[in-house]
Design an enzyme around this catalytic site. Structure first.
Site, PDB file in Angstrom:
ATOM      1  N   VAL A  11       1.192  -1.347  -0.385  1.00  0.00           N
ATOM      2  CA  VAL A  11      -0.014  -0.004  -0.174  1.00  0.00           C
ATOM      3  C   VAL A  11       0.762   1.429  -0.280  1.00  0.00           C
ATOM      4  CG1 VAL A  11      -1.719   1.662   1.453  1.00  0.00           C
ATOM      5  CG2 VAL A  11      -2.026  -1.292   1.085  1.00  0.00           C
ATOM      6  N   ASP A  30      10.977   3.706   5.257  1.00  0.00           N
ATOM      7  CA  ASP A  30      10.225   2.796   6.107  1.00  0.00           C
ATOM      8  C   ASP A  30      11.550   1.656   6.916  1.00  0.00           C
ATOM      9  OD1 ASP A  30       8.860  -0.392   4.629  1.00  0.00           O
ATOM     10  OD2 ASP A  30      10.746  -0.602   6.372  1.00  0.00           O
ATOM     11  N   THR A 121      -5.165  -0.510   6.913  1.00  0.00           N
ATOM     12  CA  THR A 121      -6.128  -1.189   7.401  1.00  0.00           C
ATOM     13  C   THR A 121      -5.974  -1.393   8.882  1.00  0.00           C
ATOM     14  OG1 THR A 121      -7.003  -1.993   5.081  1.00  0.00           O
ATOM     15  CG2 THR A 121      -7.936  -2.997   6.747  1.00  0.00           C
ATOM     16  N   PHE A 152      -8.526   1.029  -0.883  1.00  0.00           N
ATOM     17  CA  PHE A 152      -8.802   0.316  -1.426  1.00  0.00           C
ATOM     18  C   PHE A 152      -8.360  -0.534  -3.185  1.00  0.00           C
ATOM     19  CE2 PHE A 152     -11.978   3.614   0.267  1.00  0.00           C
ATOM     20  CZ  PHE A 152     -12.722   2.404   0.870  1.00  0.00           C
ATOM     21  N   GLU A 155      -4.006  -5.789  -4.782  1.00  0.00           N
ATOM     22  CA  GLU A 155      -2.560  -7.005  -5.444  1.00  0.00           C
ATOM     23  C   GLU A 155      -2.572  -6.457  -7.097  1.00  0.00           C
ATOM     24  OE1 GLU A 155      -0.757  -8.894  -2.831  1.00  0.00           O
ATOM     25  OE2 GLU A 155      -0.953  -7.600  -1.000  1.00  0.00           O
ATOM     26  N   ASN A 208     -14.679  -4.863   1.734  1.00  0.00           N
ATOM     27  CA  ASN A 208     -13.661  -5.873   1.926  1.00  0.00           C
ATOM     28  C   ASN A 208     -14.969  -7.166   2.425  1.00  0.00           C
ATOM     29  OD1 ASN A 208     -11.358  -5.517   0.883  1.00  0.00           O
ATOM     30  ND2 ASN A 208     -10.335  -5.095   2.162  1.00  0.00           N
ATOM     31  N   GLY A 257      -8.239 -15.606  -0.269  1.00  0.00           N
ATOM     32  CA  GLY A 257      -6.870 -15.671  -0.083  1.00  0.00           C
ATOM     33  C   GLY A 257      -6.284 -14.363   0.131  1.00  0.00           C
ATOM     34  N   CYS A 260      -6.152  -9.343   3.150  1.00  0.00           N
ATOM     35  CA  CYS A 260      -6.586  -8.602   3.255  1.00  0.00           C
ATOM     36  C   CYS A 260      -7.405  -9.438   3.467  1.00  0.00           C
ATOM     37  CB  CYS A 260      -7.166  -7.301   2.377  1.00  0.00           C
ATOM     38  SG  CYS A 260      -5.700  -6.500   2.352  1.00  0.00           S
ATOM     39  N   LYS A 263      -8.081 -11.537   6.622  1.00  0.00           N
ATOM     40  CA  LYS A 263      -7.935 -10.999   7.877  1.00  0.00           C
ATOM     41  C   LYS A 263      -8.558  -9.997   7.874  1.00  0.00           C
ATOM     42  CE  LYS A 263      -5.222  -7.468   7.965  1.00  0.00           C
ATOM     43  NZ  LYS A 263      -4.278  -6.503   7.987  1.00  0.00           N
TER      44      LYS A 263
HETATM   45  C1  UDX Z   1      -8.851  -6.620  -1.278  1.00  0.00           C
HETATM   46  C2  UDX Z   1      -9.624  -6.016  -1.884  1.00  0.00           C
HETATM   47  O1  UDX Z   1     -10.489  -6.200  -3.575  1.00  0.00           O
HETATM   48  C3  UDX Z   1      -9.072  -4.594  -2.205  1.00  0.00           C
HETATM   49  O2  UDX Z   1      -9.793  -3.572  -2.884  1.00  0.00           O
HETATM   50  C4  UDX Z   1      -8.742  -4.602  -0.434  1.00  0.00           C
HETATM   51  O3  UDX Z   1      -8.219  -2.879  -0.177  1.00  0.00           O
HETATM   52  C5  UDX Z   1      -7.813  -5.470  -0.244  1.00  0.00           C
HETATM   53  O4  UDX Z   1      -8.451  -6.362  -0.391  1.00  0.00           O
HETATM   54  P1  UDX Z   1      -6.832  -8.221  -2.968  1.00  0.00           P
HETATM   55  O5  UDX Z   1      -6.030  -8.793  -1.666  1.00  0.00           O
HETATM   56  O6  UDX Z   1      -5.177  -7.213  -3.038  1.00  0.00           O
HETATM   57  O7  UDX Z   1      -7.728  -7.491  -2.617  1.00  0.00           O
HETATM   58  O8  UDX Z   1      -6.875  -9.675  -3.814  1.00  0.00           O
HETATM   59  P2  UDX Z   1      -8.468  -9.458  -4.428  1.00  0.00           P
HETATM   60  O9  UDX Z   1      -8.392  -8.729  -5.736  1.00  0.00           O
HETATM   61  O10 UDX Z   1      -9.551  -9.028  -3.551  1.00  0.00           O
HETATM   62  O11 UDX Z   1      -8.972 -10.857  -4.410  1.00  0.00           O
HETATM   63  C6  UDX Z   1      -8.625 -11.391  -3.078  1.00  0.00           C
HETATM   64  C7  UDX Z   1      -8.869 -12.627  -3.534  1.00  0.00           C
HETATM   65  O12 UDX Z   1     -10.070 -13.592  -4.058  1.00  0.00           O
HETATM   66  C8  UDX Z   1      -8.287 -13.593  -3.639  1.00  0.00           C
HETATM   67  O13 UDX Z   1      -7.302 -15.018  -3.611  1.00  0.00           O
HETATM   68  C9  UDX Z   1      -8.996 -14.065  -5.154  1.00  0.00           C
HETATM   69  O14 UDX Z   1      -8.301 -15.319  -5.933  1.00  0.00           O
HETATM   70  C10 UDX Z   1     -10.985 -14.092  -5.102  1.00  0.00           C
HETATM   71  N1  UDX Z   1     -11.490 -13.659  -5.622  1.00  0.00           N
HETATM   72  C11 UDX Z   1     -12.180 -12.876  -6.257  1.00  0.00           C
HETATM   73  C12 UDX Z   1     -11.668 -14.991  -6.406  1.00  0.00           C
HETATM   74  O15 UDX Z   1     -12.202 -15.830  -6.019  1.00  0.00           O
HETATM   75  N2  UDX Z   1     -13.486 -14.948  -7.031  1.00  0.00           N
HETATM   76  C13 UDX Z   1     -13.265 -13.699  -7.243  1.00  0.00           C
HETATM   77  O16 UDX Z   1     -14.645 -13.753  -7.964  1.00  0.00           O
HETATM   78  C14 UDX Z   1     -12.684 -12.295  -6.866  1.00  0.00           C
END
Ligand code: UDX
Length: 429
Positions: A11, A30, A121, A152, A155, A208, A257, A260, A263
């Site tokens: 972030v 950092d 967060t 928001f 990654e 989230n 997984g 974010c 957790k």
């Molecule tokens: C998430 C939120 O999207 C973001 O807004 C927040 O600030 C941080 O957490 P991130 O953890 O980077 O972002 O990944 P994201 O794209 O949201 O995917 C999270 C998990 O959900 C992944 O394991 C992904 O494989 C899974 N996923 C996502 C699904 O299984 N199905 C989906 O339709 C979308």
């Protein structure tokens, strides 16, 4: 605007770089000297598409610099963003010690008015606690404001999400910091929501958790679809075209997984409990997510009967596509389970192998995705990297001991895989 960002994780580093990109002058701080030296010498500690070039460009333009000194960052900026980790503790609550330490460090070195922004967060009421900490430890009677400005970004799409945000949420306790926050975000041209700090913090939890709920909903549907002989992708497509629902985050698979969602869900359930509400809906979101993995392993057992001694190829180790992050990765979780059952693993990920190596030992890391299937009894797709769709499956089929293909991300076309002679199983189709 002169800005400092404390913490250069996913972030902090992306936020600081994007702020520099739109013309602000940014100091990233950092405490990890190795990381700061790497960044100073032009290296990037994480894989994030588009980030490397952006860092290089802004360092060259003199808008982005790196230091280990919080006092240097505070002295150089009008607005200080806190973007340090808030890891989960064993009881589900959030470890706030990094934020508290930074708040005390800031208190120790502010000599004139500053705006301190929580970007990490955090549980609701954190902005109030950061303000109380700075008030307690500040040396001089300096004025300051604490703002909550949740992030928001996803990654793998972090630069895109930051440069084109759906909205910017700013929680304040007074109007004084609002003009500066507007100035920082003006170049991003996004809807700007000003609210109180507690509401801003809850927006992050609520958003989230809702996205995780959408995924679990699609996963629950996948179970019904399998039993009813329907196709979950058709069902979610039909649902998602309703504007009130929307088609994103309805992709059924091995479950969510990452650093974010798991957790944040835990933390929100815990916070709700502390506030006197049993958020059973979100507990069920967790249960559905966990059972998705159980069901997948069962499918593999049904196909292979005994896993002990079998060789299994696994495509994907990152928690999702476009990232090298393996924290709370369903793919790694799956590999560890299969290992416990006595399976030998051949694994590949386009970006995450170096981060997987310390936590996933005793497996064969294969550099070429096309060679993973060689001599395998089954091949699994565990992460939704789009390039896995162009694996040479005809070749893979010939090199495998048994033609079993389990697609944990519904990436492939079932009829094409069956034409190639695979026993192909996916999720809810
Ligand atoms: C998430 C939120 O999207 C973001 O807004 C927040 O600030 C941080 O957490 P991130 O953890 O980077 O972002 O990944 P994201 O794209 O949201 O995917 C999270 C998990 O959900 C992944 O394991 C992904 O494989 C899974 N996923 C996502 C699904 O299984 N199905 C989906 O339709 C979308």
């Amino acid at each position: 605007m002169k800005i400092s960002i404390i913490g250069t994780g996913y972030v902090g580093l992306v936020t600081g770089t994007c702020f520099a990109e739109v013309g602000h002058s940014v100091t990233c701080v950092d405490s990890d000297l190795n990381k700061v030296e790497l960044l100073q010498s032009g290296g990037i500690p994480i894989y994030e598409p588009g980030l490397g070039e952006m860092v290089t460009r802004n360092v060259a333009a003199g808008r982005l610099q790196f230091t280990t000194s919080t006092s240097e960052g505070v002295a150089n900026s009008e607005v200080i963003f806190i973007a340090v980790p808030t890891p989960q503790q064993s009881d589900g609550s959030v470890n706030m010690s990094y934020i508290e330490t930074v708040a005390r460090e800031i208190a120790d070195c502010i000599t004139s008015y500053r705006i301190i922004v929580d970007k990490s967060t955090v549980p609701v009421k954190t902005a109030e606690k950061v303000a109380a900490t700075i008030r307690r430890y500040r040396r001089a009677n300096v004025e300051f404001d604490v703002v909550s400005n949740p992030e928001f970004l996803r990654e793998g799409f972090a630069v895109e999400d930051l440069m084109k945000p759906d909205r910017v949420v700013v929680g304040v306790a007074s109007q004084r910091p609002v003009a500066a926050m507007r100035e920082i975000y003006a170049p991003f041209a996004a809807p700007f929501i000003i609210t109180d700090t507690n509401s801003a913090e809850l927006i992050k939890h609520a958003a989230n958790s809702f996205l995780a709920l959408k995924i679990s909903y699609a996963n629950a549907l996948s179970v019904i679809c399998e039993a009813a002989g329907a196709n979950v992708q058709e069902v979610t497509r039909g649902m998602g075209l309703d504007n009130r629902i929307g088609s994103r985050f309805l992709q059924a698979g091995l479950g969510f997984g990452g650093s974010c969602f798991p957790k944040d869900l835990h933390a929100f359930i815990k916070i709700s409990e502390e506030l006197g509400y049993d958020f059973r809906l979100l507990k069920e979101v967790q249960n559905i997510n966990a059972s998705q993995m159980e069901r997948f392993v069962k499918k593999l057992e049904e196909a292979l009967w005994v896993l002990n001694g079998k060789t299994i190829g696994v495509l994907g180790l990152a928690f999702k596509q476009n990232t090298d992050d393996v924290r709370q990765s369903p793919a790694i979780d799956l590999c560890l389970r299969l290992q416990r059952e006595g399976a030998n693993l051949r694994v590949h990920d386009p970006q995450a192998m170096h981060k997987a190596r310390p936590i996933l030992t005793g497996v064969t890391y294969v550099d070429d995705m096309n060679l993973v299937a060689d001599d395998c009894d089954a091949l699994i797709i565990a992460t939704e990297w789009p390039q896995f769709a162009s694996v040479d499956f005809a070749r893979a089929r010939k090199r495998m001991r048994a033609p079993i293909l389990l697609d944990g991300r519904n990436l492939l076309d079932p009829s094409k895989m069956e034409e190639l002679g695979f026993i192909y199983k996916s999720i809810g189709r």
